[in-house]
Design a protein around this motif. Sequence first.
Motif, PDB file in Angstrom:
ATOM      1  N   GLU A 153      26.554  44.225  43.593  1.00 14.32           N
ATOM      2  CA  GLU A 153      25.337  44.650  44.296  1.00 14.32           C
ATOM      3  C   GLU A 153      25.206  46.167  44.172  1.00 14.32           C
ATOM      4  N   GLN A 154      24.013  46.661  44.484  1.00 13.66           N
ATOM      5  CA  GLN A 154      23.759  48.112  44.400  1.00 13.66           C
ATOM      6  C   GLN A 154      24.669  48.914  45.319  1.00 13.66           C
ATOM      7  N   THR A 155      25.044  48.321  46.448  1.00 14.07           N
ATOM      8  CA  THR A 155      25.829  49.065  47.446  1.00 14.07           C
ATOM      9  C   THR A 155      27.333  48.907  47.233  1.00 14.07           C
ATOM     10  N   GLU A 156      27.738  48.149  46.226  1.00 11.06           N
ATOM     11  CA  GLU A 156      29.178  47.891  46.062  1.00 11.06           C
ATOM     12  C   GLU A 156      29.870  49.012  45.278  1.00 11.06           C
ATOM     13  N   ARG A 157      31.151  49.169  45.627  1.00  8.97           N
ATOM     14  CA  ARG A 157      31.934  50.252  45.042  1.00  8.97           C
ATOM     15  C   ARG A 157      32.888  49.714  43.974  1.00  8.97           C
ATOM     16  N   LEU A 158      33.557  50.649  43.289  1.00  9.27           N
ATOM     17  CA  LEU A 158      34.450  50.229  42.208  1.00  9.27           C
ATOM     18  C   LEU A 158      35.556  49.318  42.715  1.00  9.27           C
ATOM     19  N   LEU A 159      36.013  49.584  43.955  1.00 10.92           N
ATOM     20  CA  LEU A 159      37.062  48.740  44.521  1.00 10.92           C
ATOM     21  C   LEU A 159      36.578  47.295  44.653  1.00 10.92           C
ATOM     22  N   ASP A 160      35.302  47.119  45.006  1.00 11.41           N
ATOM     23  CA  ASP A 160      34.736  45.761  45.086  1.00 11.41           C
ATOM     24  C   ASP A 160      34.809  45.091  43.716  1.00 11.41           C
ATOM     25  N   GLY A 161      34.526  45.884  42.670  1.00 13.95           N
ATOM     26  CA  GLY A 161      34.586  45.354  41.306  1.00 13.95           C
ATOM     27  C   GLY A 161      36.006  44.918  40.961  1.00 13.95           C
ATOM     28  N   LEU A 162      36.989  45.757  41.331  1.00 14.80           N
ATOM     29  CA  LEU A 162      38.392  45.417  41.037  1.00 14.80           C
ATOM     30  C   LEU A 162      38.809  44.151  41.773  1.00 14.80           C
ATOM     31  N   ILE A 163      38.388  44.054  43.037  1.00 13.10           N
ATOM     32  CA  ILE A 163      38.731  42.864  43.835  1.00 13.10           C
ATOM     33  C   ILE A 163      38.096  41.616  43.206  1.00 13.10           C
ATOM     34  N   ARG A 164      36.851  41.758  42.737  1.00 11.71           N
ATOM     35  CA  ARG A 164      36.163  40.620  42.111  1.00 11.71           C
ATOM     36  C   ARG A 164      36.894  40.189  40.835  1.00 11.71           C
ATOM     37  N   ILE A 165      37.336  41.184  40.054  1.00 10.85           N
ATOM     38  CA  ILE A 165      38.063  40.855  38.814  1.00 10.85           C
ATOM     39  C   ILE A 165      39.355  40.096  39.162  1.00 10.85           C
ATOM     40  N   LYS A 166      40.075  40.617  40.169  1.00 10.89           N
ATOM     41  CA  LYS A 166      41.355  40.001  40.544  1.00 10.89           C
ATOM     42  C   LYS A 166      41.137  38.594  41.100  1.00 10.89           C
ATOM     43  N   ASP A 167      40.072  38.439  41.890  1.00 11.59           N
ATOM     44  CA  ASP A 167      39.816  37.136  42.518  1.00 11.59           C
ATOM     45  C   ASP A 167      39.316  36.090  41.527  1.00 11.59           C
ATOM     46  N   SER A 168      38.474  36.508  40.577  1.00 13.18           N
ATOM     47  CA  SER A 168      37.786  35.484  39.784  1.00 13.18           C
ATOM     48  C   SER A 168      38.075  35.516  38.280  1.00 13.18           C
ATOM     49  N   ILE A 169      38.670  36.603  37.769  1.00  9.52           N
ATOM     50  CA  ILE A 169      38.880  36.653  36.309  1.00  9.52           C
ATOM     51  C   ILE A 169      40.379  36.695  35.960  1.00  9.52           C
ATOM     52  N   ASP A 170      41.079  37.687  36.515  1.00  5.46           N
ATOM     53  CA  ASP A 170      42.491  37.856  36.152  1.00  5.46           C
ATOM     54  C   ASP A 170      43.291  38.245  37.394  1.00  5.46           C
TER      55      ASP A 170
END
Lengths: 239, 114
Positions: A29-46
């Motif tokens: 989302e527009q309001t999300e930070r890089l940490l949110d991106g890292l958490i998303r990667i860890k949760d759903s990709i790797d």
Amino acid sequence: MKTFNFKIKRLDPEKDRAPCWQEFTVELEQTERLLDGLIRIKDSIDGSLTFRRSCAHGICGSCAMKINGRNGLACQTLAQEMPGTITLEPLGAYPVIKDLVVDMTPFFDKNEKVMPYLVNNAPPPERERLQDPEDQHKILDSITCIMCGSCTSSCPGYWVNRAYLGPSALLKAYRFMFDTRDDASGERLEKIIGNNGLWRCHSIYNCVEVCPKEIDITGHLLKLKRLAVREKLFRKKKR
Amino acid sequence: MRHRCNTGFAAWLIHRISGLLLALYIFPHLYVLSLLSDPQEFASIIKAMDNPLVKAGEALLLLLVIVHSLNGVRLTLLDAGIATKHQRLLFRIAAVAGGLLFLLGLSPITGGGH
């Protein structure tokens, strides 16, 4: 939702001989930070992607890393502010444990050397040791340091000499040396003016450029230098 | 922006390199001065100053002196606690002033006067 490309420097010391880059694509989302991106990667990709996080609100300093070549907090950086691919690396100048996690022991060891605690020889009062607001104002900026390590790992003085105390430890020394309730200023001064101390700072300002709390660290270190000259050369009373 | 591109880092690097080159320059400079006792040899060296390569060297020397001294002033101001929050502005002012001084200093060098 917008798609972002993360390029992350990865190292698993149990498997890899050298670090390698891996790219991930996530929607944020527009309001999300890089940490949110890292958490998303860890949760759903790797799930093996490793990084430190705790408060996620720019207070604990856990998620300090090199973002597009510049140290900062992943939790404080909006993904949409990043142009193109977002490059993430562990903080330089500290040994890498895994992926974005570094060994902060050398950093905290330096901190220990400057006696990062209040020394007051007067008998303890019933409640806290009070301080005038004006006196507190003198050390206010230095108190806001969250010890994320961004400054010290961006300091060229530290890159070439790992024995150098570094901006963070020196800022901590300032925080107590300019605290009107502290009685160990002289002792601390002796600890910071050695070969690997204060005079290794060449006013390069990298620390100021990267500090997520926008502290004028070099300005504080320059005040310490003037104090050192006054005390050691002219022996005038400080403050 | 990478850490190495920061203004403060560039200023520090330029200051180090110019300082080192100026320190090395002292030796040939003192050697030339030591020839002052022999008028003929000194005259031949002064004549060699008209060589374009020597002229370029003089221009480089002028540039190094200007860069090192103006950044030295910037560092002294910062050490004195003046404008510590404006180090980038100080660098830009020094760069503009240095550029003007260099252009002014170039004219006697290119004009051939000693």
